[in-house]
Design a protein around this motif. Structure first.
Motif, PDB file in Angstrom:
ATOM      1  N   ARG A  47       0.819  -1.227   0.000  1.00 35.93           N
ATOM      2  CA  ARG A  47       0.000   0.000   0.000  1.00 35.93           C
ATOM      3  C   ARG A  47       0.846   1.267   0.000  1.00 35.93           C
ATOM      4  NH1 ARG A  47      -0.951   1.818   5.732  1.00 35.93           N
ATOM      5  NH2 ARG A  47       0.308   0.419   6.989  1.00 35.93           N
ATOM      6  N   PHE A  48       2.164   1.092  -0.138  1.00 35.87           N
ATOM      7  CA  PHE A  48       3.087   2.213  -0.061  1.00 35.87           C
ATOM      8  C   PHE A  48       3.629   2.607  -1.432  1.00 35.87           C
ATOM      9  CE2 PHE A  48       3.417  -0.124   3.962  1.00 35.87           C
ATOM     10  CZ  PHE A  48       3.001   0.872   4.830  1.00 35.87           C
ATOM     11  N   ALA A  49       4.239   3.768  -1.475  1.00 37.03           N
ATOM     12  CA  ALA A  49       4.850   4.275  -2.709  1.00 37.03           C
ATOM     13  C   ALA A  49       6.289   3.776  -2.814  1.00 37.03           C
ATOM     14  CB  ALA A  49       4.813   5.789  -2.726  1.00 37.03           C
ATOM     15  N   GLY A  50       6.453   2.475  -2.716  1.00 40.66           N
ATOM     16  CA  GLY A  50       7.768   1.851  -2.774  1.00 40.66           C
ATOM     17  C   GLY A  50       8.110   1.173  -1.468  1.00 40.66           C
ATOM     18  N   THR A  51       9.215   0.464  -1.497  1.00 46.19           N
ATOM     19  CA  THR A  51       9.679  -0.203  -0.278  1.00 46.19           C
ATOM     20  C   THR A  51      10.169   0.844   0.719  1.00 46.19           C
ATOM     21  OG1 THR A  51      11.945  -0.387  -1.072  1.00 46.19           O
ATOM     22  CG2 THR A  51      10.436  -2.217  -1.629  1.00 46.19           C
ATOM     23  N   ASP A  52      10.390   0.415   1.944  1.00 47.10           N
ATOM     24  CA  ASP A  52      10.946   1.334   2.943  1.00 47.10           C
ATOM     25  C   ASP A  52      12.271   1.907   2.453  1.00 47.10           C
ATOM     26  OD1 ASP A  52       8.805   0.777   4.604  1.00 47.10           O
ATOM     27  OD2 ASP A  52       9.933  -0.570   5.915  1.00 47.10           O
TER      28      ASP A  52
END
Length: 74
Positions: A47-52
Motif C-alpha cells: 500500500r506504499f509508494a515503494g519499499t521502505d
C-alpha cells in the motif's frame, strides 16, 4: 510567471489516481515549471509508494542534491 523547480516525493502511500497525477505534472510543465523525480508517481509496494528502502533513499537523494528545488511536492 516565475519558473520553479518541483521535486516530487512519495514518502507514504502510493498514488491511487495515476491519470490525475500525470495531468498535474503536465499542468505544471505547461506553466513553465521543471518537474523531476517522476518515477515516484508509479512506484508501488503493497500500500506504499515503494519499499521502505526506496522511500528513505528518496529523502537521502534530496538531501544530497547540489541545488535544492524550489518546491518539494509530496
Amino acid at each position: 510567471m516565475i519558473s520553479r523547480s518541483v521535486h516530487l516525493i512519495s514518502p507514504s502511500g502510493y498514488c491511487h489516481n495515476q491519470p490525475a497525477a500525470w495531468r498535474g505534472v503536465e499542468r505544471l510543465r505547461a506553466a513553465g515549471h521543471q518537474v523531476d523525480n517522476l518515477e515516484t508517481i508509479g512506484r508501488r509496494f503493497q500500500r506504499f509508494a515503494g519499499t521502505d528502502a526506496e522511500r528513505l533513499a528518496e529523502f537521502n537523494r534530496l538531501a544530497q542534491l547540489e541545488t535544492l528545488p524550489d518546491i518539494v511536492l509530496a
